[in-house]
Design an enzyme around this catalytic site. Structure first.
Site, short mmCIF file in Angstrom:
data_model
loop_
_atom_site.label_atom_id
_atom_site.label_comp_id
_atom_site.label_asym_id
_atom_site.label_seq_id
_atom_site.Cartn_x
_atom_site.Cartn_y
_atom_site.Cartn_z
N GLY A 183 0.82 -1.22 0.00
CA GLY A 183 0.00 0.00 0.00
C GLY A 183 0.84 1.25 0.00
N ARG A 184 2.10 1.11 0.41
CA ARG A 184 2.99 2.29 0.40
C ARG A 184 4.42 1.89 0.10
NH1 ARG A 184 3.58 3.94 6.73
NH2 ARG A 184 3.26 1.88 7.64
N LYS B 154 9.80 2.53 0.75
CA LYS B 154 8.61 2.49 1.60
C LYS B 154 8.21 3.92 1.93
CE LYS B 154 6.88 0.73 6.03
NZ LYS B 154 7.18 -0.18 7.15
N ARG C 33 14.58 -0.02 1.39
CA ARG C 33 14.84 -1.32 2.01
C ARG C 33 15.44 -2.29 0.99
NH1 ARG C 33 9.25 -2.65 5.23
NH2 ARG C 33 8.34 -3.02 3.17
N ARG D 130 5.93 -12.57 1.23
CA ARG D 130 5.37 -12.81 2.56
C ARG D 130 4.47 -14.04 2.56
NH1 ARG D 130 5.17 -7.21 4.31
NH2 ARG D 130 6.64 -6.19 2.92
N ASP E 4 0.85 -11.11 6.88
CA ASP E 4 1.40 -10.29 5.79
C ASP E 4 2.72 -9.65 6.18
OD1 ASP E 4 -0.66 -8.90 7.46
OD2 ASP E 4 0.18 -7.14 6.51
N ASN E 5 3.11 -9.78 7.45
CA ASN E 5 4.40 -9.26 7.88
C ASN E 5 5.40 -10.39 8.14
OD1 ASN E 5 3.47 -6.64 7.71
ND2 ASN E 5 2.92 -6.50 9.87
P1 AMP Z 1 1.47 -3.01 8.32
O1 AMP Z 1 0.78 -3.90 9.30
O2 AMP Z 1 1.92 -1.69 8.86
O3 AMP Z 1 2.61 -3.74 7.68
O4 AMP Z 1 0.43 -2.61 7.16
C1 AMP Z 1 -0.66 -3.40 6.78
C2 AMP Z 1 -1.15 -3.02 5.40
O5 AMP Z 1 -1.58 -1.66 5.36
C3 AMP Z 1 -0.14 -3.18 4.30
O6 AMP Z 1 -0.80 -3.64 3.16
C4 AMP Z 1 0.38 -1.78 4.11
O7 AMP Z 1 0.87 -1.56 2.81
C5 AMP Z 1 -0.88 -0.96 4.36
N1 AMP Z 1 -0.59 0.39 4.84
C6 AMP Z 1 -0.15 0.77 6.05
N2 AMP Z 1 -0.01 2.11 6.13
C7 AMP Z 1 -0.38 2.60 4.92
C8 AMP Z 1 -0.47 3.92 4.36
N3 AMP Z 1 -0.17 5.01 5.07
N4 AMP Z 1 -0.89 4.03 3.09
C9 AMP Z 1 -1.23 2.96 2.37
N5 AMP Z 1 -1.17 1.70 2.83
C10 AMP Z 1 -0.76 1.52 4.09
MG MG Z 2 3.25 -4.85 6.56
#
Ligand code: AMP
Ligand code: MG
Length: 494
Positions: free
Chosen positions: A101-102, A118, A181, A188, A261-262
Protein backbone atom coordinates in the site's frame (compact mmCIF):
# COMPACT_ATOMS: atom_id res chain seq x y z
CA UNK A 1 34.68 13.30 -24.95
CA UNK A 2 36.99 10.92 -23.20
CA UNK A 3 35.69 7.43 -24.22
CA UNK A 4 36.29 6.06 -20.73
CA UNK A 5 34.10 8.80 -19.22
CA UNK A 6 31.38 8.02 -21.74
CA UNK A 7 31.46 4.36 -20.76
CA UNK A 8 31.36 5.13 -17.04
CA UNK A 9 28.41 7.44 -17.52
CA UNK A 10 26.51 4.67 -19.33
CA UNK A 11 26.74 2.31 -16.34
CA UNK A 12 23.71 2.88 -14.13
CA UNK A 13 24.79 3.93 -10.61
CA UNK A 14 22.51 1.25 -9.19
CA UNK A 15 21.95 -1.61 -11.57
CA UNK A 16 18.38 -2.85 -11.18
CA UNK A 17 18.25 -4.74 -14.42
CA UNK A 18 18.39 -8.14 -12.69
CA UNK A 19 16.26 -10.63 -14.59
CA UNK A 20 14.04 -13.44 -13.40
CA UNK A 21 13.02 -11.62 -10.22
CA UNK A 22 9.56 -10.89 -8.87
CA UNK A 23 8.60 -8.95 -12.00
CA UNK A 24 9.01 -12.14 -14.07
CA UNK A 25 6.01 -13.67 -12.27
CA UNK A 26 3.65 -11.59 -14.38
CA UNK A 27 0.83 -9.11 -13.92
CA UNK A 28 -1.32 -11.29 -11.66
CA UNK A 29 1.22 -10.61 -8.92
CA UNK A 30 1.62 -6.85 -9.08
CA UNK A 31 0.80 -3.51 -10.64
CA UNK A 32 3.58 -1.66 -12.44
CA UNK A 33 3.68 1.99 -11.40
CA UNK A 34 6.00 4.85 -10.52
CA UNK A 35 6.55 6.33 -7.08
CA UNK A 36 4.83 9.66 -6.40
CA UNK A 37 7.39 12.46 -6.00
CA UNK A 38 7.90 14.37 -2.77
CA UNK A 39 9.00 18.03 -2.66
CA UNK A 40 12.32 19.32 -1.32
CA UNK A 41 13.86 16.02 -0.25
CA UNK A 42 16.84 15.88 2.10
CA UNK A 43 19.06 13.13 3.46
CA UNK A 44 18.39 11.77 6.92
CA UNK A 45 20.55 8.67 7.14
CA UNK A 46 22.59 6.33 4.96
CA UNK A 47 24.03 2.90 5.70
CA UNK A 48 27.38 2.70 3.99
CA UNK A 49 27.39 -1.06 4.68
CA UNK A 50 24.29 -1.49 2.51
CA UNK A 51 25.66 0.93 -0.08
CA UNK A 52 28.74 -1.32 -0.28
CA UNK A 53 26.52 -4.39 -0.52
CA UNK A 54 24.89 -2.80 -3.56
CA UNK A 55 28.30 -1.75 -4.92
CA UNK A 56 27.15 1.88 -4.93
CA UNK A 57 29.72 4.51 -5.62
CA UNK A 58 30.18 6.73 -2.54
CA UNK A 59 30.31 9.84 -4.70
CA UNK A 60 27.04 8.98 -6.39
CA UNK A 61 25.42 8.08 -3.09
CA UNK A 62 26.16 11.63 -1.92
CA UNK A 63 24.72 13.17 -5.08
CA UNK A 64 21.44 14.95 -5.61
CA UNK A 65 20.55 12.30 -8.20
CA UNK A 66 20.71 9.58 -5.54
CA UNK A 67 18.63 11.71 -3.18
CA UNK A 68 15.97 12.09 -5.87
CA UNK A 69 16.06 8.38 -6.77
CA UNK A 70 15.62 7.22 -3.17
CA UNK A 71 12.81 9.67 -2.55
CA UNK A 72 10.99 8.36 -5.62
CA UNK A 73 11.48 11.56 -7.62
CA UNK A 74 13.80 10.24 -10.33
CA UNK A 75 13.93 6.97 -12.24
CA UNK A 76 16.86 4.63 -12.47
CA UNK A 77 17.55 3.43 -16.00
CA UNK A 78 16.35 -0.13 -16.44
CA UNK A 79 14.18 -0.17 -13.33
CA UNK A 80 10.55 -1.27 -13.68
CA UNK A 81 8.89 -0.34 -10.39
CA UNK A 82 5.91 -2.31 -9.10
CA UNK A 83 3.65 -2.80 -6.10
CA UNK A 84 2.79 -6.41 -5.26
CA UNK A 85 -0.52 -7.81 -4.14
CA UNK A 86 -0.94 -9.99 -1.07
CA UNK A 87 -3.53 -10.74 1.58
CA UNK A 88 -3.25 -11.87 5.16
CA UNK A 89 -4.50 -12.53 8.66
CA UNK A 90 -4.30 -9.46 10.88
CA UNK A 91 -4.59 -9.97 14.64
CA UNK A 92 -5.88 -13.48 14.01
CA UNK A 93 -8.63 -12.44 11.61
CA UNK A 94 -8.71 -12.88 7.83
CA UNK A 95 -8.27 -9.39 6.41
CA UNK A 96 -8.62 -10.16 2.70
CA UNK A 97 -6.58 -8.26 0.14
CA UNK A 98 -3.83 -5.98 1.39
CA UNK A 99 -0.71 -5.52 -0.75
CA UNK A 100 2.09 -2.99 -1.00
CA UNK A 101 0.00 0.00 0.00
CA UNK A 102 2.99 2.29 0.40
CA UNK A 103 5.94 0.21 -0.77
CA UNK A 104 7.24 0.12 -4.32
CA UNK A 105 9.79 -2.40 -5.53
CA UNK A 106 12.25 -0.55 -7.75
CA UNK A 107 13.79 -3.73 -9.09
CA UNK A 108 16.48 -6.26 -8.47
CA UNK A 109 20.26 -6.14 -8.79
CA UNK A 110 21.94 -8.72 -11.02
CA UNK A 111 23.18 -10.23 -7.72
CA UNK A 112 19.59 -10.88 -6.64
CA UNK A 113 18.92 -8.12 -4.13
CA UNK A 114 15.54 -6.41 -4.28
CA UNK A 115 15.44 -2.68 -3.63
CA UNK A 116 12.19 -1.25 -2.34
CA UNK A 117 10.98 2.21 -1.36
CA UNK A 118 8.61 2.49 1.60
CA UNK A 119 6.45 5.58 1.87
CA UNK A 120 6.69 6.38 -1.84
CA UNK A 121 3.04 7.11 -2.55
CA UNK A 122 -0.28 5.50 -3.19
CA UNK A 123 -0.71 2.22 -5.04
CA UNK A 124 -3.82 0.24 -6.04
CA UNK A 125 -3.38 -1.54 -2.67
CA UNK A 126 -3.39 1.56 -0.47
CA UNK A 127 -7.05 1.11 0.54
CA UNK A 128 -7.80 4.13 2.75
CA UNK A 129 -4.12 4.95 3.29
CA UNK A 130 -2.12 7.82 1.83
CA UNK A 131 0.83 5.72 0.70
CA UNK A 132 3.16 7.70 2.92
CA UNK A 133 5.34 7.00 5.95
CA UNK A 134 6.22 9.56 8.59
CA UNK A 135 9.68 10.59 9.75
CA UNK A 136 9.56 8.92 13.20
CA UNK A 137 8.61 5.44 12.00
CA UNK A 138 11.03 5.66 9.07
CA UNK A 139 13.92 6.49 11.40
CA UNK A 140 12.93 3.56 13.62
CA UNK A 141 12.81 1.15 10.67
CA UNK A 142 16.14 2.40 9.30
CA UNK A 143 17.96 2.14 12.63
CA UNK A 144 16.44 -1.16 13.63
CA UNK A 145 17.09 -2.93 10.33
CA UNK A 146 20.77 -2.16 10.58
CA UNK A 147 20.87 -2.85 14.33
CA UNK A 148 19.30 -6.28 13.86
CA UNK A 149 21.75 -7.15 11.12
CA UNK A 150 24.65 -6.21 13.38
CA UNK A 151 23.18 -8.42 16.10
CA UNK A 152 23.19 -11.33 13.65
CA UNK A 153 19.39 -11.48 13.36
CA UNK A 154 18.04 -12.23 9.86
CA UNK A 155 16.43 -9.04 8.57
CA UNK A 156 15.69 -6.84 5.59
CA UNK A 157 18.32 -4.12 5.35
CA UNK A 158 17.95 -0.36 5.03
CA UNK A 159 20.08 1.63 2.60
CA UNK A 160 18.86 5.08 3.54
CA UNK A 161 16.10 7.39 4.73
CA UNK A 162 15.23 10.64 3.07
CA UNK A 163 12.78 13.23 4.34
CA UNK A 164 10.52 15.87 2.87
CA UNK A 165 8.59 18.75 4.44
CA UNK A 166 5.42 17.40 2.77
CA UNK A 167 2.74 17.15 5.47
CA UNK A 168 1.37 13.72 6.38
CA UNK A 169 -1.76 13.47 8.50
CA UNK A 170 -1.66 10.98 11.37
CA UNK A 171 -2.92 11.80 14.90
CA UNK A 172 -1.31 15.14 14.12
CA UNK A 173 0.39 16.59 11.05
CA UNK A 174 3.85 15.13 10.59
CA UNK A 175 6.41 15.18 7.81
CA UNK A 176 7.04 12.51 5.16
CA UNK A 177 10.02 10.20 4.81
CA UNK A 178 11.02 7.32 2.56
CA UNK A 179 13.07 4.29 3.62
CA UNK A 180 14.95 2.33 0.98
CA UNK A 181 14.84 -1.32 2.01
CA UNK A 182 16.90 -4.17 0.61
CA UNK A 183 16.34 -7.92 0.85
CA UNK A 184 16.70 -11.03 -1.26
CA UNK A 185 12.93 -11.11 -1.36
CA UNK A 186 9.98 -9.31 0.18
CA UNK A 187 7.61 -12.25 -0.45
CA UNK A 188 5.37 -12.81 2.56
CA UNK A 189 3.18 -15.65 3.82
CA UNK A 190 0.35 -13.36 2.72
CA UNK A 191 1.35 -13.62 -0.93
CA UNK A 192 0.52 -17.34 -0.81
CA UNK A 193 -2.64 -16.78 1.18
CA UNK A 194 -3.82 -14.31 -1.44
CA UNK A 195 -3.86 -16.77 -4.34
CA UNK A 196 -5.05 -19.69 -2.20
CA UNK A 197 -8.03 -17.68 -0.92
CA UNK A 198 -9.03 -16.91 -4.51
CA UNK A 199 -8.62 -20.46 -5.70
CA UNK A 200 -5.93 -19.30 -8.16
CA UNK A 201 -3.94 -22.52 -7.99
CA UNK A 202 -1.89 -21.81 -11.12
CA UNK A 203 -0.61 -18.54 -9.66
CA UNK A 204 -0.06 -20.25 -6.32
CA UNK A 205 2.11 -22.85 -8.03
CA UNK A 206 4.00 -20.23 -10.04
CA UNK A 207 4.81 -18.39 -6.83
CA UNK A 208 5.83 -21.51 -4.94
CA UNK A 209 8.04 -22.68 -7.81
CA UNK A 210 9.61 -19.23 -8.01
CA UNK A 211 10.40 -19.23 -4.29
CA UNK A 212 11.73 -22.80 -4.38
CA UNK A 213 13.89 -22.28 -7.46
CA UNK A 214 15.42 -19.07 -6.23
CA UNK A 215 15.65 -19.47 -2.48
CA UNK A 216 15.04 -23.09 -1.52
CA UNK A 217 16.48 -25.18 -4.36
CA UNK A 218 17.22 -28.06 -1.97
CA UNK A 219 13.46 -28.67 -1.74
CA UNK A 220 13.60 -30.00 -5.30
CA UNK A 221 15.90 -32.83 -4.29
CA UNK A 222 12.96 -34.38 -2.44
CA UNK A 223 11.19 -34.72 -5.75
CA UNK A 224 11.76 -38.44 -5.90
CA UNK A 225 8.82 -40.83 -5.76
CA UNK A 226 6.99 -39.95 -2.58
CA UNK A 227 8.81 -36.62 -2.31
CA UNK A 228 6.88 -33.37 -2.25
CA UNK A 229 8.74 -30.14 -3.03
CA UNK A 230 5.89 -28.00 -1.64
CA UNK A 231 5.82 -29.86 1.66
CA UNK A 232 9.60 -29.52 1.73
CA UNK A 233 9.21 -25.78 1.15
CA UNK A 234 6.76 -25.52 4.03
CA UNK A 235 9.15 -27.36 6.31
CA UNK A 236 12.10 -25.21 5.24
CA UNK A 237 10.15 -21.98 5.83
CA UNK A 238 8.92 -23.34 9.15
CA UNK A 239 12.46 -24.09 10.29
CA UNK A 240 13.79 -20.69 9.22
CA UNK A 241 10.91 -19.05 11.05
CA UNK A 242 11.71 -21.13 14.15
CA UNK A 243 15.30 -19.93 13.98
CA UNK A 244 14.14 -16.34 13.62
CA UNK A 245 11.95 -16.68 16.71
CA UNK A 246 14.90 -18.10 18.67
CA UNK A 247 16.93 -15.03 17.67
CA UNK A 248 14.15 -12.63 18.68
CA UNK A 249 13.52 -14.28 22.03
CA UNK A 250 17.21 -14.50 22.89
CA UNK A 251 17.92 -10.86 22.09
CA UNK A 252 14.69 -9.64 23.72
CA UNK A 253 13.06 -8.29 20.56
CA UNK A 254 9.30 -7.80 20.27
CA UNK A 255 8.02 -7.33 16.71
CA UNK A 256 4.62 -5.98 17.65
CA UNK A 257 2.62 -6.80 14.49
CA UNK A 258 3.14 -10.44 13.59
CA UNK A 259 0.32 -10.54 11.07
CA UNK A 260 0.80 -13.10 8.28
CA UNK A 261 1.40 -10.29 5.79
CA UNK A 262 4.40 -9.26 7.88
CA UNK A 263 5.96 -12.75 7.88
CA UNK A 264 8.83 -13.19 5.44
CA UNK A 265 9.01 -16.36 3.35
CA UNK A 266 12.77 -16.23 3.93
CA UNK A 267 12.50 -16.04 7.71
CA UNK A 268 13.67 -12.42 7.82
CA UNK A 269 12.50 -9.75 10.22
CA UNK A 270 10.46 -7.40 8.02
CA UNK A 271 8.06 -4.48 8.40
CA UNK A 272 9.40 -2.72 11.45
CA UNK A 273 6.49 -0.93 13.07
CA UNK A 274 5.80 -0.76 16.81
CA UNK A 275 8.72 -3.07 17.67
CA UNK A 276 10.64 -2.83 20.92
CA UNK A 277 13.69 -4.26 22.62
CA UNK A 278 12.78 -5.23 26.16
CA UNK A 279 13.98 -2.95 28.91
CA UNK A 280 13.02 -4.85 32.09
CA UNK A 281 12.45 -8.55 31.45
CA UNK A 282 8.66 -8.72 31.43
CA UNK A 283 7.70 -11.91 29.55
CA UNK A 284 4.15 -10.73 28.84
CA UNK A 285 5.30 -7.34 27.57
CA UNK A 286 3.14 -5.91 24.75
CA UNK A 287 5.02 -3.28 22.76
CA UNK A 288 2.23 -2.29 20.36
CA UNK A 289 -0.18 0.17 21.90
CA UNK A 290 -2.81 -0.89 19.32
CA UNK A 291 -2.57 -4.57 20.44
CA UNK A 292 -5.16 -4.34 23.20
CA UNK A 293 -5.50 -8.13 23.55
CA UNK A 294 -1.76 -8.69 23.89
CA UNK A 295 -1.81 -11.14 20.99
CA UNK A 296 1.76 -10.26 20.06
CA UNK A 297 3.26 -10.13 23.56
CA UNK A 298 6.96 -11.01 23.74
CA UNK A 299 6.40 -14.46 25.24
CA UNK A 300 3.74 -15.35 22.67
CA UNK A 301 5.87 -14.71 19.60
CA UNK A 302 7.06 -18.30 19.04
CA UNK A 303 3.47 -19.59 19.27
CA UNK A 304 2.13 -16.84 17.03
CA UNK A 305 4.74 -17.65 14.40
CA UNK A 306 3.60 -21.28 14.58
CA UNK A 307 -0.02 -20.18 14.15
CA UNK A 308 1.06 -18.12 11.13
CA UNK A 309 2.80 -21.17 9.70
CA UNK A 310 -0.52 -23.02 9.88
CA UNK A 311 -2.00 -20.26 7.71
CA UNK A 312 0.84 -20.80 5.25
CA UNK A 313 0.27 -24.56 5.38
CA UNK A 314 -3.41 -24.02 4.64
CA UNK A 315 -2.49 -21.85 1.67
CA UNK A 316 -0.01 -24.41 0.32
CA UNK A 317 -2.41 -27.32 0.77
CA UNK A 318 -3.67 -27.33 -2.85
CA UNK A 319 -0.04 -27.83 -3.93
CA UNK A 320 1.00 -30.25 -1.20
CA UNK A 321 -2.15 -32.23 -1.88
CA UNK A 322 -2.29 -34.06 1.40
CA UNK A 323 -3.18 -32.66 4.82
CA UNK A 324 -1.04 -35.15 6.70
CA UNK A 325 2.04 -34.17 4.74
CA UNK A 326 1.35 -30.52 5.41
CA UNK A 327 1.02 -31.17 9.13
CA UNK A 328 4.13 -33.34 9.15
CA UNK A 329 6.07 -30.45 7.59
CA UNK A 330 5.39 -28.35 10.69
CA UNK A 331 6.42 -30.94 13.25
CA UNK A 332 10.08 -29.91 13.41
CA UNK A 333 9.20 -26.29 14.30
CA UNK A 334 9.17 -26.83 18.05
CA UNK A 335 12.47 -28.70 18.28
CA UNK A 336 14.25 -26.34 15.88
CA UNK A 337 13.01 -23.40 17.94
CA UNK A 338 13.94 -24.84 21.31
CA UNK A 339 17.31 -26.24 20.18
CA UNK A 340 18.26 -22.93 18.62
CA UNK A 341 16.96 -20.89 21.54
CA UNK A 342 18.84 -23.05 24.04
CA UNK A 343 22.04 -22.81 21.99
CA UNK A 344 21.73 -19.02 21.99
CA UNK A 345 21.07 -18.92 25.72
CA UNK A 346 24.04 -21.20 26.42
CA UNK A 347 26.23 -18.81 24.43
CA UNK A 348 24.83 -15.90 26.45
CA UNK A 349 25.91 -17.81 29.56
CA UNK A 350 29.34 -18.59 28.11
CA UNK A 351 28.68 -22.33 28.13
CA UNK A 352 30.44 -23.91 25.18
CA UNK A 353 28.84 -27.33 25.40
CA UNK A 354 25.44 -28.80 26.17
CA UNK A 355 25.52 -30.27 29.66
CA UNK A 356 23.09 -31.78 32.15
CA UNK A 357 21.40 -29.04 34.14
CA UNK A 358 21.83 -26.20 31.65
CA UNK A 359 18.14 -26.13 30.68
CA UNK A 360 17.12 -25.73 34.33
CA UNK A 361 19.75 -23.03 34.74
CA UNK A 362 18.32 -21.07 31.82
CA UNK A 363 14.70 -21.49 32.96
CA UNK A 364 15.70 -20.45 36.45
CA UNK A 365 17.54 -17.26 35.43
CA UNK A 366 14.66 -16.17 33.19
CA UNK A 367 12.28 -16.68 36.12
CA UNK A 368 14.53 -14.64 38.39
CA UNK A 369 14.89 -11.87 35.81
CA UNK A 370 11.11 -11.69 35.48
CA UNK A 371 10.49 -11.82 39.22
CA UNK A 372 12.99 -9.04 39.87
CA UNK A 373 12.11 -6.97 36.80
CA UNK A 374 15.79 -6.91 35.82
CA UNK A 375 16.87 -5.03 32.71
CA UNK A 376 17.39 -7.74 30.09
CA UNK A 377 20.29 -6.25 28.08
CA UNK A 378 22.15 -4.84 31.07
CA UNK A 379 21.91 -8.15 32.93
CA UNK A 380 23.58 -10.14 30.17
CA UNK A 381 26.26 -7.56 29.51
CA UNK A 382 27.09 -7.24 33.22
CA UNK A 383 27.18 -11.01 33.54
CA UNK A 384 29.66 -11.15 30.65
CA UNK A 385 31.98 -8.66 32.37
CA UNK A 386 31.48 -10.44 35.69
CA UNK A 387 32.74 -13.68 34.19
CA UNK A 388 35.67 -11.87 32.56
CA UNK A 389 36.66 -10.17 35.84
CA UNK A 390 35.42 -12.79 38.29
CA UNK A 391 33.39 -10.19 40.17
CA UNK A 392 29.65 -10.81 40.33
CA UNK A 393 28.71 -7.94 42.67
CA UNK A 394 27.52 -5.59 39.87
CA UNK A 395 25.18 -8.34 38.70
CA UNK A 396 23.96 -9.10 42.19
CA UNK A 397 23.04 -5.42 42.55
CA UNK A 398 20.41 -5.86 39.84
CA UNK A 399 18.35 -8.27 41.97
CA UNK A 400 16.06 -7.39 44.84
CA UNK A 401 16.00 -11.09 45.70
CA UNK A 402 19.70 -11.45 46.60
CA UNK A 403 19.25 -14.93 48.06
CA UNK A 404 17.63 -16.11 44.83
CA UNK A 405 20.53 -14.71 42.83
CA UNK A 406 23.15 -16.26 45.14
CA UNK A 407 21.51 -19.64 44.77
CA UNK A 408 21.46 -19.38 40.98
CA UNK A 409 25.06 -18.20 40.88
CA UNK A 410 26.10 -21.32 42.78
CA UNK A 411 24.64 -23.64 40.12
CA UNK A 412 25.95 -21.41 37.33
CA UNK A 413 29.47 -21.43 38.77
CA UNK A 414 29.48 -25.24 38.74
CA UNK A 415 28.74 -25.34 35.00
CA UNK A 416 31.02 -22.41 34.24
CA UNK A 417 33.92 -24.15 35.97
CA UNK A 418 33.83 -26.75 33.18
CA UNK A 419 34.58 -24.07 30.55
CA UNK A 420 37.79 -22.11 30.04
CA UNK A 421 37.10 -18.71 31.59
CA UNK A 422 38.66 -16.63 28.81
CA UNK A 423 36.75 -18.59 26.18
CA UNK A 424 33.49 -18.15 28.12
CA UNK A 425 34.02 -14.41 28.57
CA UNK A 426 34.83 -13.93 24.90
CA UNK A 427 31.75 -15.90 23.84
CA UNK A 428 29.56 -13.86 26.19
CA UNK A 429 30.90 -10.48 25.13
CA UNK A 430 30.17 -11.38 21.52
CA UNK A 431 26.72 -12.83 22.30
CA UNK A 432 25.41 -10.18 24.71
CA UNK A 433 25.23 -6.74 23.08
CA UNK A 434 26.04 -3.60 25.01
CA UNK A 435 23.80 -1.50 22.73
CA UNK A 436 20.26 -2.21 21.54
CA UNK A 437 17.74 0.19 20.03
CA UNK A 438 15.73 0.94 23.12
CA UNK A 439 12.56 2.97 22.61
CA UNK A 440 13.88 6.00 24.44
CA UNK A 441 17.08 6.08 22.34
CA UNK A 442 15.05 5.99 19.15
CA UNK A 443 12.79 8.69 20.60
CA UNK A 444 15.72 11.00 21.38
CA UNK A 445 17.07 10.60 17.85
CA UNK A 446 13.62 11.29 16.42
CA UNK A 447 13.03 14.39 18.54
CA UNK A 448 16.36 15.87 17.43
CA UNK A 449 15.72 14.89 13.79
CA UNK A 450 12.38 16.69 13.88
CA UNK A 451 14.40 19.82 14.74
CA UNK A 452 16.71 19.15 11.80
CA UNK A 453 19.54 17.76 13.96
CA UNK A 454 20.61 14.30 12.80
CA UNK A 455 23.72 13.98 14.98
CA UNK A 456 21.97 11.85 17.61
CA UNK A 457 20.66 9.53 14.90
CA UNK A 458 24.13 9.14 13.42
CA UNK A 459 25.73 8.47 16.80
CA UNK A 460 23.10 5.88 17.59
CA UNK A 461 23.52 4.28 14.17
CA UNK A 462 27.28 4.01 14.72
CA UNK A 463 26.80 2.33 18.11
CA UNK A 464 24.15 -0.06 16.84
CA UNK A 465 26.25 -1.09 13.86
CA UNK A 466 28.82 -2.47 16.33
CA UNK A 467 26.68 -3.38 19.33
CA UNK A 468 29.19 -5.76 20.91
CA UNK A 469 32.00 -3.15 21.05
CA UNK A 470 32.53 -1.05 24.17
CA UNK A 471 32.53 2.38 22.48
CA UNK A 472 34.28 4.27 25.32
CA UNK A 473 32.53 7.50 26.25
CA UNK A 474 29.12 6.21 25.18
CA UNK A 475 27.95 4.41 28.31
CA UNK A 476 24.88 6.65 28.49
CA UNK A 477 23.48 4.86 25.42
CA UNK A 478 23.84 1.53 27.24
CA UNK A 479 22.32 2.68 30.51
CA UNK A 480 18.94 1.94 32.10
CA UNK A 481 16.00 3.64 30.42
CA UNK A 482 14.92 6.92 32.04
CA UNK A 483 11.57 7.03 33.84
CA UNK A 484 9.87 8.72 30.90
CA UNK A 485 10.67 5.71 28.67
CA UNK A 486 7.72 3.79 30.10
CA UNK A 487 5.34 6.48 28.92
CA UNK A 488 6.38 6.15 25.26
CA UNK A 489 3.46 4.74 23.32
CA UNK A 490 4.24 3.15 19.98
CA UNK A 491 1.23 2.08 17.95
CA UNK A 492 0.45 0.91 14.42
CA UNK A 493 0.28 4.57 13.38
CA UNK A 494 3.26 5.10 11.14
P1 AMP B 1 1.47 -3.01 8.32
O1 AMP B 1 0.78 -3.90 9.30
O2 AMP B 1 1.92 -1.69 8.86
O3 AMP B 1 2.61 -3.74 7.68
O4 AMP B 1 0.43 -2.61 7.16
C1 AMP B 1 -0.66 -3.40 6.78
C2 AMP B 1 -1.15 -3.02 5.40
O5 AMP B 1 -1.58 -1.66 5.36
C3 AMP B 1 -0.14 -3.18 4.30
O6 AMP B 1 -0.80 -3.64 3.16
C4 AMP B 1 0.38 -1.78 4.11
O7 AMP B 1 0.87 -1.56 2.81
C5 AMP B 1 -0.88 -0.96 4.36
N1 AMP B 1 -0.59 0.39 4.84
C6 AMP B 1 -0.15 0.77 6.05
N2 AMP B 1 -0.01 2.11 6.13
C7 AMP B 1 -0.38 2.60 4.92
C8 AMP B 1 -0.47 3.92 4.36
N3 AMP B 1 -0.17 5.01 5.07
N4 AMP B 1 -0.89 4.03 3.09
C9 AMP B 1 -1.23 2.96 2.37
N5 AMP B 1 -1.17 1.70 2.83
C10 AMP B 1 -0.76 1.52 4.09
MG1 MG C 1 3.25 -4.85 6.56
Amino acid sequence: MNPLAARTAAIPPLDLTGKGGFASLGPAFFTALQPTPLPQPHWIGVSTDVADLLALDAGWMASDEALQVFTGNARLPGSTPLASVYSGHQFGVWAGQLGDGRAILLGETPGGLEVQLKGSGRTPYSRMGDGRAVLRSSIREFLCSEAMHALGVPTSRALCVTGSPAPVRREEIESAAVVTRVAQSFVRFGHFEHFAARGQVNELRLLADYVIDRYYPACRSTEQPGGNAYAALLQAVSERTATLMAHWQAVGFCHGVMNTDNMSILGLTIDYGPFQFLDAFVPGHVCNHSDTQGRYAYNRQPNVAYWNLFCLAQALLPLIGDEEQAQAALVSYKTVFSDDFMARMRAKLGLTAQRAGDAELIDHILLLLAKNGVDYTIFWRRLSHAVAQNDFEPVRDLFADRAGWDQWLLSYSELLALTDKAVAAHLMLSSNPKFVLRNHLGEQAILAAKQGDFSELHTLQRLLQHPFDEHPGHDAWADFPPDWASSIEISCSS
